[in-house]
Design a protein around this motif. Structure first.
Motif, PDB file in Angstrom:
ATOM      1  N   CYS A 210       0.586  -1.272  -0.048  1.00  0.00           N
ATOM      2  CA  CYS A 210       0.044  -0.085   0.118  1.00  0.00           C
ATOM      3  C   CYS A 210       0.807   1.150  -0.219  1.00  0.00           C
ATOM      4  CB  CYS A 210      -0.980   0.077   1.050  1.00  0.00           C
ATOM      5  SG  CYS A 210      -2.144   1.176   1.102  1.00  0.00           S
ATOM      6  N   VAL A 214       0.986   4.484  -2.632  1.00  0.00           N
ATOM      7  CA  VAL A 214       0.904   5.840  -2.243  1.00  0.00           C
ATOM      8  C   VAL A 214       2.273   6.670  -2.689  1.00  0.00           C
ATOM      9  CG1 VAL A 214       1.233   7.481  -0.210  1.00  0.00           C
ATOM     10  CG2 VAL A 214      -0.105   5.366   0.257  1.00  0.00           C
ATOM     11  N   ASN A 217       1.203   7.140  -6.482  1.00  0.00           N
ATOM     12  CA  ASN A 217       0.621   8.355  -6.482  1.00  0.00           C
ATOM     13  C   ASN A 217       1.088   9.655  -6.850  1.00  0.00           C
ATOM     14  OD1 ASN A 217      -1.097  10.680  -5.385  1.00  0.00           O
ATOM     15  ND2 ASN A 217      -2.924   9.097  -5.858  1.00  0.00           N
ATOM     16  N   THR A 281      -5.020   0.552  -3.383  1.00  0.00           N
ATOM     17  CA  THR A 281      -5.535   1.203  -2.123  1.00  0.00           C
ATOM     18  C   THR A 281      -4.688   2.512  -1.952  1.00  0.00           C
ATOM     19  OG1 THR A 281      -6.783  -0.533  -1.208  1.00  0.00           O
ATOM     20  CG2 THR A 281      -6.224   1.410   0.202  1.00  0.00           C
ATOM     21  N   GLU A 284      -4.715   4.795  -5.101  1.00  0.00           N
ATOM     22  CA  GLU A 284      -5.912   5.647  -5.393  1.00  0.00           C
ATOM     23  C   GLU A 284      -6.077   6.783  -4.190  1.00  0.00           C
ATOM     24  OE1 GLU A 284      -8.817   2.755  -5.441  1.00  0.00           O
ATOM     25  OE2 GLU A 284      -8.470   2.021  -7.519  1.00  0.00           O
ATOM     26  N   SER A 285      -5.612   6.682  -2.870  1.00  0.00           N
ATOM     27  CA  SER A 285      -5.782   7.513  -1.841  1.00  0.00           C
ATOM     28  C   SER A 285      -4.792   8.454  -1.851  1.00  0.00           C
ATOM     29  CB  SER A 285      -5.767   6.840  -0.546  1.00  0.00           C
ATOM     30  OG  SER A 285      -4.573   6.261  -0.356  1.00  0.00           O
ATOM     31  N   ASN A 287      -2.488   8.497   0.382  1.00  0.00           N
ATOM     32  CA  ASN A 287      -2.075   8.879   1.838  1.00  0.00           C
ATOM     33  C   ASN A 287      -1.769   7.745   2.692  1.00  0.00           C
ATOM     34  OD1 ASN A 287      -2.889   9.464   4.633  1.00  0.00           O
ATOM     35  ND2 ASN A 287      -2.855  11.636   3.690  1.00  0.00           N
ATOM     36  N   SER A 290      -4.360   5.470   4.813  1.00  0.00           N
ATOM     37  CA  SER A 290      -5.132   4.498   4.105  1.00  0.00           C
ATOM     38  C   SER A 290      -4.620   3.178   4.346  1.00  0.00           C
ATOM     39  CB  SER A 290      -5.522   4.820   2.596  1.00  0.00           C
ATOM     40  OG  SER A 290      -4.362   4.490   1.808  1.00  0.00           O
ATOM     41  N   CYS A 291      -3.407   3.032   4.817  1.00  0.00           N
ATOM     42  CA  CYS A 291      -2.613   1.643   4.733  1.00  0.00           C
ATOM     43  C   CYS A 291      -2.784   0.928   5.814  1.00  0.00           C
ATOM     44  CB  CYS A 291      -1.227   1.834   4.261  1.00  0.00           C
ATOM     45  SG  CYS A 291      -1.110   2.667   2.551  1.00  0.00           S
TER      46      CYS A 291
END
Length: 299
Positions: A210, A214, A217, A281, A284-285, A287, A290-291
């Motif tokens: 995750c 991040v 992203n 996850t 898309e977030s 951040n 979110s992990c």
């Protein structure tokens, strides 16, 4: 994923060779807790791998059995686009540039840089012998990532990833996810509960996936020391490449290919579907909050 050709690479964040002192390594790209994926399936006990008892000496860059790599060739983003070793250098630069700002902002923790040791053949880490049989791993004892220069060939030929740039970069970002976990104080959960579909080990590995998402992203916002953007915006093909790597190193896929059966009770990293989903996850977030796989009801 493509590096901007005019961006400068910082090879001071990368070393050729290793160090010595004992500890326990945390793997990820295709590895286990030193590659438990391979260790348990093939009857090797990675925890028995030893180093020496001498204190860690950062000057020990070259070790017996290791061919020193020429990192001076890695100067610009153009070099990262053409060469796997230089791509590792560029990825390390990008990942660390991101976490230096994001970790204080999102978790109120100061990020500290971690070296990546790129070697050929084998070298000595603070967590035991690093070799191409072990695969990439993060050693919390010396806070360094270890990657064999030939690993990315194996990622495609042995594990079935698509060979794209982001498939390779995902591996590096995953290992730096473990470094972030170490700073946050959650890496220890992998050692407290080492196997099983909902084990601490699996939760820690999925969190690292995750965290790699991040970074992905924000990859196109990371910069070199002069403020030049390192990486061009990701494409759909880039994301598919990363997902191919995540799927390739799922416990279920590796177990099926090596033993012909799937045994979730011995999982250390999670299934292909889980690894892909947690990467997305994070992606898309954008951040790290979110992990939180440690408290997730469903992995």
């Amino acid at each position: 994923m493509t590096f901007n050709e005019g961006a400068d690479l910082d090879t001071s964040q990368v070393r050729s060779g290793g160090s010595s002192r004992t500890g326990v390594a945390i793997g990820g790209g295709a590895g286990g807790i030193i590659l438990l994926i391979i260790g348990l399936l093939l009857g090797v006990n990675p925890f028995e791998q030893g180093g020496t008892s001498s204190a860690f000496d950062p000057s020990q860059i070259q070790q017996a059995g290791t061919s020193e790599l020429d990192l001076s060739q890695c100067k610009t983003g153009a070099d990262a686009n053409r060469d796997d070793v230089c791509r590792v250098v560029g990825t390390v630069n990008s990942v660390q540039d991101y976490w230096r700002e994001a970790l204080p902002a999102d978790a109120n923790r100061q990020y500290r840089d971690a070296y990546t040791v790129i070697y050929s053949g084998q070298t000595q880490s603070a967590c035991g012998t690093a070799s191409n049989a072990v695969g990439p791993f993060y050693c919390p004892t010396d806070e360094q990532v270890y990657i064999d220069a030939s690993f990315f060939d194996d990622l495609t030929s042995r594990y079935g990833a698509d060979g794209g740039a982001l498939a390779q970069m995902y591996v590096v970002a995953h290992e730096y996810g473990h470094h972030v976990q170490n700073i946050l104080g959650v890496l220890q959960y992998a050692q407290q509960d080492r196997q099983g579909a909902t084990s601490g080990a699996v939760r820690v590995e999925l969190m690292a996936d995750c965290l790699a998402g991040v970074w992905a992203n924000h990859a196109s916002t990371t910069e070199d020391a002069d403020g030049t953007t390192l990486i061009q915006p990701l494409t759909e093909a880039d994301i598919e490449s990363a997902l191919s790597a995540a799927a390739a190193v799922g416990d279920d896929r590796i177990q099926e290919s090596t033993t012909g059966r799937v045994n979730p009770e011995s999982w250390t990293h999670g299934s292909s579907e889980q690894r892909q989903r947690w990467f997305m996850t994070g992606y898309e977030s954008g951040n790290l909050n979110s992990c939180d796989t440690l408290s997730a009801q469903q992995l």
